[in-house]
Design a protein around this motif. Structure first.
Motif, PDB file in Angstrom:
ATOM      1  N   ILE A  74      14.105   8.275 -10.406  1.00 59.52           N
ATOM      2  CA  ILE A  74      14.328   6.858 -10.136  1.00 59.52           C
ATOM      3  C   ILE A  74      13.461   6.482  -8.942  1.00 59.52           C
ATOM      4  N   PHE A  75      12.696   5.418  -9.093  1.00 61.94           N
ATOM      5  CA  PHE A  75      11.847   4.911  -8.011  1.00 61.94           C
ATOM      6  C   PHE A  75      12.223   3.463  -7.712  1.00 61.94           C
ATOM      7  N   TRP A  76      12.027   3.062  -6.469  1.00 62.22           N
ATOM      8  CA  TRP A  76      12.186   1.675  -6.052  1.00 62.22           C
ATOM      9  C   TRP A  76      10.968   1.287  -5.233  1.00 62.22           C
ATOM     10  N   ALA A  77      10.492   0.074  -5.401  1.00 60.57           N
ATOM     11  CA  ALA A  77       9.491  -0.529  -4.523  1.00 60.57           C
ATOM     12  C   ALA A  77      10.266  -1.566  -3.717  1.00 60.57           C
ATOM     13  N   LEU A  78      10.426  -1.313  -2.432  1.00 56.86           N
ATOM     14  CA  LEU A  78      11.292  -2.124  -1.583  1.00 56.86           C
ATOM     15  C   LEU A  78      10.477  -2.959  -0.605  1.00 56.86           C
ATOM     16  N   PRO A  79      10.408  -4.291  -0.806  1.00 58.88           N
ATOM     17  CA  PRO A  79       9.687  -5.156   0.138  1.00 58.88           C
ATOM     18  C   PRO A  79      10.465  -5.266   1.454  1.00 58.88           C
ATOM     19  N   VAL A  80       9.729  -5.236   2.571  1.00 59.40           N
ATOM     20  CA  VAL A  80      10.354  -5.305   3.892  1.00 59.40           C
ATOM     21  C   VAL A  80       9.597  -6.246   4.820  1.00 59.40           C
ATOM     22  N   ALA A  81      10.325  -6.743   5.791  1.00 60.72           N
ATOM     23  CA  ALA A  81       9.743  -7.382   6.974  1.00 60.72           C
ATOM     24  C   ALA A  81      10.409  -6.690   8.151  1.00 60.72           C
ATOM     25  N   ILE A  82       9.605  -6.324   9.143  1.00 56.88           N
ATOM     26  CA  ILE A  82      10.095  -5.513  10.257  1.00 56.88           C
ATOM     27  C   ILE A  82       9.690  -6.157  11.571  1.00 56.88           C
ATOM     28  N   SER A  83      10.648  -6.214  12.480  1.00 60.43           N
ATOM     29  CA  SER A  83      10.382  -6.664  13.843  1.00 60.43           C
ATOM     30  C   SER A  83      10.640  -5.482  14.767  1.00 60.43           C
ATOM     31  N   ALA A  84       9.600  -5.035  15.450  1.00 61.23           N
ATOM     32  CA  ALA A  84       9.713  -3.893  16.354  1.00 61.23           C
ATOM     33  C   ALA A  84       9.578  -4.374  17.791  1.00 61.23           C
ATOM     34  N   ALA A  85      10.689  -4.317  18.523  1.00 55.59           N
ATOM     35  CA  ALA A  85      10.674  -4.669  19.945  1.00 55.59           C
ATOM     36  C   ALA A  85      10.178  -3.448  20.711  1.00 55.59           C
ATOM     37  N   LYS A  86       9.136  -3.638  21.475  1.00 56.17           N
ATOM     38  CA  LYS A  86       8.533  -2.542  22.232  1.00 56.17           C
ATOM     39  C   LYS A  86       9.229  -2.388  23.585  1.00 56.17           C
ATOM     40  N   THR A  87       9.061  -1.236  24.190  1.00 59.78           N
ATOM     41  CA  THR A  87       9.682  -0.988  25.481  1.00 59.78           C
ATOM     42  C   THR A  87       9.067  -1.830  26.596  1.00 59.78           C
ATOM     43  N   ASP A  88       7.877  -2.374  26.372  1.00 61.87           N
ATOM     44  CA  ASP A  88       7.248  -3.225  27.389  1.00 61.87           C
ATOM     45  C   ASP A  88       7.655  -4.696  27.249  1.00 61.87           C
ATOM     46  N   GLY A  89       8.556  -4.990  26.301  1.00 61.36           N
ATOM     47  CA  GLY A  89       9.057  -6.347  26.122  1.00 61.36           C
ATOM     48  C   GLY A  89       8.343  -7.143  25.040  1.00 61.36           C
ATOM     49  N   THR A  90       7.248  -6.646  24.507  1.00 66.82           N
ATOM     50  CA  THR A  90       6.548  -7.344  23.430  1.00 66.82           C
ATOM     51  C   THR A  90       7.185  -6.993  22.084  1.00 66.82           C
ATOM     52  N   THR A  91       6.830  -7.770  21.084  1.00 66.59           N
ATOM     53  CA  THR A  91       7.350  -7.540  19.738  1.00 66.59           C
ATOM     54  C   THR A  91       6.198  -7.543  18.749  1.00 66.59           C
ATOM     55  N   GLN A  92       6.259  -6.642  17.791  1.00 69.24           N
ATOM     56  CA  GLN A  92       5.303  -6.617  16.687  1.00 69.24           C
ATOM     57  C   GLN A  92       6.075  -6.865  15.401  1.00 69.24           C
ATOM     58  N   VAL A  93       5.453  -7.611  14.489  1.00 73.10           N
ATOM     59  CA  VAL A  93       6.070  -7.915  13.202  1.00 73.10           C
ATOM     60  C   VAL A  93       5.181  -7.340  12.100  1.00 73.10           C
ATOM     61  N   PHE A  94       5.816  -6.708  11.129  1.00 69.70           N
ATOM     62  CA  PHE A  94       5.112  -6.085  10.015  1.00 69.70           C
ATOM     63  C   PHE A  94       5.738  -6.531   8.704  1.00 69.70           C
ATOM     64  N   THR A  95       4.922  -6.574   7.672  1.00 70.12           N
ATOM     65  CA  THR A  95       5.411  -6.778   6.310  1.00 70.12           C
ATOM     66  C   THR A  95       4.829  -5.688   5.435  1.00 70.12           C
ATOM     67  N   GLY A  96       5.488  -5.416   4.331  1.00 68.77           N
ATOM     68  CA  GLY A  96       4.966  -4.410   3.425  1.00 68.77           C
ATOM     69  C   GLY A  96       6.021  -3.889   2.484  1.00 68.77           C
ATOM     70  N   CYS A  97       5.811  -2.664   2.041  1.00 67.59           N
ATOM     71  CA  CYS A  97       6.675  -2.061   1.033  1.00 67.59           C
ATOM     72  C   CYS A  97       6.948  -0.596   1.344  1.00 67.59           C
ATOM     73  N   TYR A  98       8.157  -0.193   1.020  1.00 72.08           N
ATOM     74  CA  TYR A  98       8.543   1.218   1.023  1.00 72.08           C
ATOM     75  C   TYR A  98       8.697   1.655  -0.413  1.00 72.08           C
ATOM     76  N   LYS A  99       8.189   2.828  -0.725  1.00 73.87           N
ATOM     77  CA  LYS A  99       8.409   3.429  -2.028  1.00 73.87           C
ATOM     78  C   LYS A  99       9.495   4.491  -1.826  1.00 73.87           C
ATOM     79  N   ILE A 100      10.581   4.333  -2.561  1.00 72.60           N
ATOM     80  CA  ILE A 100      11.753   5.204  -2.433  1.00 72.60           C
ATOM     81  C   ILE A 100      11.926   5.978  -3.736  1.00 72.60           C
ATOM     82  N   HIS A 101      12.340   7.236  -3.624  1.00 76.03           N
ATOM     83  CA  HIS A 101      12.501   8.086  -4.799  1.00 76.03           C
ATOM     84  C   HIS A 101      13.826   8.838  -4.744  1.00 76.03           C
ATOM     85  N   MET A 102      14.376   9.069  -5.914  1.00 82.83           N
ATOM     86  CA  MET A 102      15.524   9.963  -6.042  1.00 82.83           C
ATOM     87  C   MET A 102      15.490  10.586  -7.436  1.00 82.83           C
ATOM     88  N   ALA A 103      15.671  11.898  -7.476  1.00 80.93           N
ATOM     89  CA  ALA A 103      15.851  12.551  -8.768  1.00 80.93           C
ATOM     90  C   ALA A 103      17.210  12.114  -9.297  1.00 80.93           C
TER      91      ALA A 103
END
Length: 164
Positions: free
Chosen positions: A100-129
């Protein structure tokens, strides 16, 4: 002598209190999450572990053979990450031949230790027998096969994760 007899029960009571007083096993701020029940919960657990610097746990969410080759370099890549927030787009299982596979769309907000933030978009491919087809140990749980993420300058709250 009389004073000592009066103090003995108090000392015994104090000793009993010390021996049975609850002692926290972990610090008050310790938290743990490990949920592989859905692709979304898996990715949430992954970023929970990264946000808490539980790098060995996060690394364990990759499928065998899919983890980055060098754990130390991978972990150092997250050394300036504070907390991570993630939201998901729609996904559906894609079963086939016991997998079983999934293509999982994501949006990610990563708060950095210096106080800035980065935003990412993309996909995770997930698998399970298929669990019904796993007859011999060790059991292989749901895991991350790959991630394709790109940084964006859009605000996290305006992004809707798109299709993979």
């Amino acid at each position: 002598m009389t004073n000592m007899r009066a103090q003995k029960p108090l000392l015994q009571l104090a000793l009993v209190f010390v021996l049975v007083a609850p002692v926290p096993a972990f610090s008050e701020d310790w938290a743990y999450l490990d949920d592989r029940s859905t692709p979304q919960k898996l990715v949430e657990s992954y970023y929970f572990a990264i946000s808490h610097r539980y790098y060995a746990q996060a690394y364990g969410y990759f499928q065998d053979g899919a983890a980055p080759a060098d754990f130390d370099s991978w972990a150092k890549g997250y050394s300036d990450t504070g907390t991570v927030t993630v939201k998901f787009g729609a996904t559906a299982p894609d079963p086939g031949a016991g997998q079983i596979f999934w293509a999982l769309p994501v949006a990610i907000s990563a708060a950095k230790t210096d106080g800035t933030t980065q935003v990412f978009t993309g996909c995770y491919k997930i698998h399970m027998a298929n669990p019904g087809m796993q007859t011999d140990p060790p059991y292989q749980p749901m895991g991350i096969v790959s991630a394709t993420l790109k940084e964006t300058k859009k605000a996290f709250d305006t992004i809707a994760p798109g299709p993979c």
